[in-house]
Write an enzyme that holds these catalytic residues in place. Structure first.
Site, short mmCIF file in Angstrom:
data_model
loop_
_atom_site.label_atom_id
_atom_site.label_comp_id
_atom_site.label_asym_id
_atom_site.label_seq_id
_atom_site.Cartn_x
_atom_site.Cartn_y
_atom_site.Cartn_z
N HIS A 220 0.87 -1.17 0.00
CA HIS A 220 0.00 0.00 0.00
C HIS A 220 0.91 1.22 0.00
CE1 HIS A 220 -2.84 3.00 0.79
NE2 HIS A 220 -3.38 2.57 1.91
N ASP A 221 0.75 2.11 -0.97
CA ASP A 221 1.70 3.20 -1.11
C ASP A 221 1.84 4.03 0.16
OD1 ASP A 221 -0.83 4.35 -1.38
OD2 ASP A 221 -0.47 5.18 -3.37
N THR A 222 0.75 4.21 0.91
CA THR A 222 0.86 4.97 2.16
C THR A 222 1.67 4.22 3.20
OG1 THR A 222 -1.30 5.96 1.70
CG2 THR A 222 -0.43 6.20 3.93
N THR A 243 -2.53 12.90 -3.87
CA THR A 243 -3.93 12.98 -4.30
C THR A 243 -4.85 12.97 -3.09
OG1 THR A 243 -3.40 11.83 -6.35
CG2 THR A 243 -5.70 11.85 -5.69
N ASN A 280 -8.47 9.26 5.89
CA ASN A 280 -8.28 9.71 4.51
C ASN A 280 -8.95 11.06 4.35
OD1 ASN A 280 -7.51 6.97 4.26
ND2 ASN A 280 -8.05 6.99 2.11
N GLU A 288 -5.52 19.65 -8.32
CA GLU A 288 -5.18 19.10 -9.64
C GLU A 288 -6.39 19.09 -10.56
OE1 GLU A 288 -2.11 18.56 -10.74
OE2 GLU A 288 -1.67 19.48 -8.81
N GLY A 390 4.20 14.15 -2.24
CA GLY A 390 4.24 15.25 -3.19
C GLY A 390 3.83 16.58 -2.60
#
Length: 470
Positions: A220-222, A243, A280, A288, A390
């Site tokens: 999981h990227d997080t 995002t 979240n 964006e 980011g």
């Protein structure tokens, strides 16, 4: 795709390949272009082969989405995108069937309409699900295509709504209650476990040796990003900002109280049995999507110019709740912001600079609210905030987050997810030590920026009060 090099006092990344990730709108809904993404992976591996020896490969991606395999191991259809609307009814149906409190008591998950369990429930009665024999989350599916192995890495499995938060095992009872066949759920594996080696045809087309190992990272990227949070002191909280903004604490055990459920906090697995206790928050998606809409209208979208205009804009012209459902997938984000302001009795931002400032101030307030709630629910004190990902490049957002929270903020590393991925692979190779060692290496080698709260906190309190509990 990046290549990482790790050694004593060394941790660096080199970007090898970048490829687009554009969802597909098909008659069956919104899907990931997974074959195209896999080709991007193969192209990147081909470039990696030219750099010399590759000690290991590891894949992390977004959470919750999955592919279904039939009895022959063939993929059944193109995986749906979590922003597809097909779960609008199934999420409520499952909550009514099992009970919201009962679901949370088992999984400890924040209610998000796109959790895997709700996606699978939306697929009930379909020929695709009837033919399915295995469910693989996206990083596990990509790993399967590289190696032929079947497994579910646990940090990502914990986002499905089918993992028991206390035991760290699949909940067969929850699968039964939701009408799912538990045999769809593959064996679990921990970050750092060997996932196999490259299949012969993958080795042939990339030029990498067939015995190149693929390691199950915190997929999981997080979870990978949190590995690389350079925590060097107690009392630290984190915000992984991209995002989405994922804000919370690293704990030793889940918080499964009714108050935690009511506050919509999630308990997801981290590395080494830790718990990522977080919420979240809709993150830089709002900005964006505004930039995309402005570009279509011929307006300037250069980020540096937009942030410069935002820095000069009047503070607190409007306050948004980033988690309002209207912001999940609107066709026109600036229009959605204007409509939200009208609905809440606020004046909408008048130009792009004011809109950007409105978004960033609203995100900073959401960070503040979430971290204060997390501290209260977990019984922890927060004295410092680490903002990675980011969003850490965004100087104005970092400064506003420090001012809103009243806490010092350390920004960076920007590529926290890639660093965490590489560090787990490096530990599997015996190149680094335990989790504190990994984080000390990040702190010693990566460029970090520090922000101290500045100014009167009362305008932030007043802005937060405009939306009541928000």
């Amino acid at each position: 795709m990046v290549i990482g090099r790790v050694g004593p006092g060394r941790l660096d990344l080199t970007e090898l390949h970048r490829f687009p990730n554009i969802p597909l709108r098909l008659p069956t809904g919104l899907h990931w272009n997974l074959p195209g993404l896999f080709q991007g992976v193969l192209d990147g591996l081909s470039l990696a082969a030219r750099t010399g020896g590759v000690a290991s490969v590891g894949i992390d991606t977004w959470a919750v989405d999955y592919g279904l395999l039939d009895a022959d191991g063939a993929l059944l259809g193109i995986p749906h995108h979590y922003r597809d609307t097909r779960t609008a009814e199934s999420a409520g149906q499952i909550r009514d069937l099992v009970g919201a409190a009962e679901l949370y008591a088992v999984t400890g998950l924040q209610h998000l309409p796109f959790n895997s369990v709700f996606q699978l429930a939306a697929a009930r009665g379909t020929a695709q699900l009837a033919a399915a024999r295995t469910m693989l989350l996206i990083p596990d599916l990509l790993t399967h295509w590289l190696t032929g192995s079947i497994g579910a890495e646990i940090t990502n499995a914990s986002t499905t709504g089918l993992l028991d938060a206390r035991t760290g095992t699949w909940s067969r009872e929850l699968a039964r209650l939701t009408g799912l066949d538990h045999t769809l759920l593959p064996p679990l594996r921990e970050p750092g476990a060997a996932a196999g080696t490259l299949l012969p045809h993958i080795a042939d087309c990339t030029g990498l040796p067939a015995d190149t190992p693929v390691t199950a990272v915190a997929s999981h990227d997080t979870a990978s990003a949190v590995v690389a949070v350079p925590v060097t002191r107690p009392g630290s909280a984190y915000i992984s900002c991209g995002t989405w903004s994922l804000a919370g604490l690293e704990l030793d055990a889940p918080v499964l109280s009714e108050a935690s459920r009511a506050a919509n906090f999630t308990n997801e697995r981290g590395i080494d049995g830790t718990v990522r206790y977080l919420r979240n928050i809709m993150g830089m998606w709002l900005l964006e999507e505004c930039r995309r809409a402005w570009a279509a209208r011929g307006l300037p979208t250069d980020l540096a110019s937009l942030l410069g205009a935002a820095a000069q804009a009047q503070p607190f012209t409007a306050v948004l709740d980033p988690d309002d459902p209207v912001f999940l997938a609107p066709a026109d984000m600036p229009g959605a912001i204007a409509a939200f302001c009208a609905r809440t009795g606020q004046q909408a931002p008048r130009d792009v600079g004011a809109t950007v400032r409105c978004i960033l101030e609203s995100l900073a307030l959401a960070h503040r609210r979430t971290l204060r709630q997390a501290a209260e629910l977990a019984g922890r004190d927060i004295t410092h905030v680490h903002l990675v990902g980011g969003g850490s490049r965004n100087d104005l957002l970092c400064r506003l987050t420090a001012d809103a929270t009243g806490l010092p903020v350390t920004a960076g590393p920007t590529e926290a997810t890639a660093l965490g991925n590489v560090l787990v692979q490096a530990r599997a190779q015996g190149l680094v030590g335990d989790l504190p060692d990994m984080r000390r290496l990040v702190a010693a080698t990566q460029q970090l920026r520090h922000y101290t709260p500045d100014g009167d906190p009362r305008p932030w309190d007043a802005a937060a009060a405009r939306l009541g509990p928000f």
